[in-house]
Design a protein around this motif. Sequence first.
Motif, PDB file in Angstrom:
ATOM      1  N   ARG A 260      -8.817   0.829  27.203  1.00  0.00           N
ATOM      2  CA  ARG A 260      -9.619   0.061  27.210  1.00  0.00           C
ATOM      3  C   ARG A 260     -10.553   0.986  27.083  1.00  0.00           C
ATOM      4  O   ARG A 260     -11.428   1.571  27.951  1.00  0.00           O
ATOM      5  CB  ARG A 260     -10.247  -0.846  28.677  1.00  0.00           C
ATOM      6  N   GLY A 261     -12.101   0.706  26.884  1.00  0.00           N
ATOM      7  CA  GLY A 261     -12.922   1.067  26.696  1.00  0.00           C
ATOM      8  C   GLY A 261     -13.114   3.160  25.418  1.00  0.00           C
ATOM      9  O   GLY A 261     -13.959   3.490  25.514  1.00  0.00           O
ATOM     10  N   ALA A 262     -12.199   3.075  24.781  1.00  0.00           N
ATOM     11  CA  ALA A 262     -11.913   3.846  24.105  1.00  0.00           C
ATOM     12  C   ALA A 262     -12.812   4.010  23.051  1.00  0.00           C
ATOM     13  O   ALA A 262     -13.288   4.935  22.340  1.00  0.00           O
ATOM     14  CB  ALA A 262     -10.135   3.721  23.466  1.00  0.00           C
ATOM     15  N   PHE A 263     -13.136   2.942  22.355  1.00  0.00           N
ATOM     16  CA  PHE A 263     -13.640   2.849  21.280  1.00  0.00           C
ATOM     17  C   PHE A 263     -14.791   3.669  21.071  1.00  0.00           C
ATOM     18  O   PHE A 263     -15.909   4.364  20.621  1.00  0.00           O
ATOM     19  CB  PHE A 263     -13.790   1.145  20.887  1.00  0.00           C
ATOM     20  N   ASP A 264     -15.701   2.695  22.278  1.00  0.00           N
ATOM     21  CA  ASP A 264     -17.099   3.107  23.158  1.00  0.00           C
ATOM     22  C   ASP A 264     -17.323   4.852  23.126  1.00  0.00           C
ATOM     23  O   ASP A 264     -18.158   5.066  23.210  1.00  0.00           O
ATOM     24  CB  ASP A 264     -17.375   2.697  24.126  1.00  0.00           C
TER      25      ASP A 264
END
Lengths: 481, 395
Positions: free
Chosen positions: B215-219
């Motif tokens: 989670r949060g990897a894309f950003d």
Amino acid sequence: MRQRLTLETAPGPLEHLPFRFERWTDGRVLVTNMVGEHVFLSEAEFSALADLRIADPALLRTLRAKHVVRQRGETLPVELLALKYRTQHHRLADFTGLHMFVVTLRCEHSCGYCQVSRRTVARTEFDMSAETAVAAVETAFRSPSPHLKFEFQGGEPLLNMEIVRLVTQEAQRRNRDEGRQLAFVIASNLALLDDEVLDFADEHDVYFSTSLDGPQDLHNGNRPRPGRDSWERTIAGVTRIRKRLGHHRVSALMTTTAASLGKVRDIIDCYLEQGFHDIFLRPVSPYGFALRPRQRRAYDMAAWIDFYREGMDYILELNARGTPVVETYSALVLKKMLTNANPGYVDLTSPAGIGIAALLYNYDGAVYASDEGRMLAENGDMTFRLGDLAEDSYDTLMTGAALLDPLEESYTGSAPQCSDCAFERWCGADPVFHHATTGDPVGRKPESAFCNRNMAVFRYLLDRYTADPHARELFHAWAAR
Amino acid sequence: MISLRGRALSATLDRPLTRELWRLVSDKIPGPDEAVIGSGGGTLNVVRSGGDAGPNTVVLPPHLDHLDGGDIIAVSPDGRRIEVLWRARSRHNSLLLTERCDNYCLMCSQPPKERDDSRLLRRASALVRMLPPTAHELGFTGGEPTLYGSGLVSLLRTATQCLPDTEFHLLSNGRRFADPGFTAEYASVRNPRLMVGIPLFGAEPSLHDYVVQARGAFDETVSGILALAQHRQRIEIRVVLQKNTAPAIVEIAGFIARNLPFVEKVALMGLEMTGLARANLAEVWTDPYEYRNELAEAALLLRHAGIRTDIYNHQLCVLPRRVWPLAVRSISDWKNEYLSACMSCSVQEACGGLFASSAKHRHSDHIAAIPHPTPRAREAISSAQPQDMVMPAPP
């Protein structure tokens, strides 16, 4: 054992990013984000977007990817929107790139749709003087733009080659210290093209832009000159330029007259026969001579829109059959629709292109915010006359109310009916057109031919883009030009 | 298929080896870091299987008989374990820097392991110093190499100094580059032959974060790409087509074209059936034939955005012909194979074939010989001018 993350479309609450919309007659709704990226939604999907109750994971992913909604607190979508918005506007900082020189009002043609109050060939008092020419070059170089384009107009500029040469040489001399990218274009009917002109064009990398309305009879009917041989002379000129300077050194522009309606396929075929693969299906301008009530030539925008659609259908058909043809205006629109690049087309920018993208230096030293602004002046309306090279400084020209007021009033980001239009990012402000037709720089959009035309073009292009994979691929190629 | 590690058939050493890396030589007097392959006389001698085990000699297993002069191997102190780190005759050399990773991609071909393996970084640094200056290309992979932070930057700096003419390719999930300090340090290496390849598996967070299982990897990844662009670093984006990403491939391509048009290259890659891809087969497998039209549309969309776009690991018979010119014979020479159906194919020479793992475990049901190549098959696709974004200056 590692805890598996599930495919969770939106773990947190959603909020809207700025978007605009336009309903289609078939029930679909076009949604555009603040930089003009688009998506079509069904009525139900649009309601879900409006209420922020988006159950369909694929829809939610699309709306997040297109920066129409974000999760509360997310910053990346805003950063990316800012980057795109900034990129779309970065040409503004370059300031004026196009500098038009009306080197003479004289012309040996007597076209009914001419935007210019043409003078007969003998009247040399309508030629630009050397002092005016040098002062105009000086003013052009006051623009900070790294690219300066010098466009010679008329009348027929070949009738005053002395000034064309002077401006070119003066600009190149000045540029030895400045090191900018210069371009020179002569807008000519080519009837008077000779070897001396070609030698000059060869030596100074000058390009030509000519008028070609289509097949011989249509063209000669639109563009009378002594001998009724305009078409023959234009084609001969095109051939000579290509042979001497190369195929790419001459381009052609057409004007749609009432006589053109119904003949768009013939016109496109004529362009292809003459080796032109770019065609600009251009409506007649409501200025100058063209504004005069010669009902024979008049047609309304609805007729032009049919003409455009039929032409585009044919152009797409030709491309599908392997014959490359580009409709120039559509390509400009598609670049704005599908990329962040601003093609810098003066009639399709906001803030408007007047003054800050283009300046016009008239033969008599008057400076106008646009070509059309000068035509209004020839008919007695001085609204877009910014000043005079002999009397006014660059600062006075560029900071007067004649320029700043219409720029501010027509800005599509705030103009009534533009600011909430789904097409706003692809469109432009044309204060001169609206002033000429309605008396104020904004106008009422439902009655505006400018608005009607652009809306029709946007809708046509979107419909083909959505429905036809071949057109979609072609449009991406056009946008990349 | 070429193997890159194995156990020696025999090792006759006087005493344990004091160095790990050895360059093999066959026709010169060995230096202190060189072992002789084929005949005796060096501090360490390496002979192919079937050769004589003289003194200080390691006998290779048959599958490592391909080793030859110029190759560099790692040998365990007892001489028993051999690992090939550099093959002089290959253009596809890459070094594993760590098996640790902060992503856990559903189809990872190199499943992460959580243990200290920083010896791999030290070994890479030693290897870089041994490589010939004529080395054409070297890849750095993981795991996630940027987890080393400054340690990775030191390696890149050493590599830049030792090998000024070598092309370097770093494979990273890009998250660490969201840290402006790290990105500035990375950029300070100032190597114009260094490119970073960063995978992107969605046009928004939910899909990407699911595929990479973080989670949060894309950003972080996209912020990292933007930070790299601010520093004018060379960036490649890699998209692996699998069950989750294939339906979104046009959307992903559109996102890259519109938001990240400054990247130098996009690689659209087929699934490699190793590691977690096999464990998660049902969640990641999709037949390339099913997404071929979307793949073609995505590839051409990117090309029209002025981005060099290559299609990797896809057989020509499952690609629409109009994108054949974009298909690259990419599969490393020690990984690719062909099926029996391929033997009568008229374009086999031009086709990358299959990963050996795909041939064995799972491949398209639509692999079929192409009887006659069309004359237009290799015609070039017109490319557009690269587009740029007007980036703010780096902090």
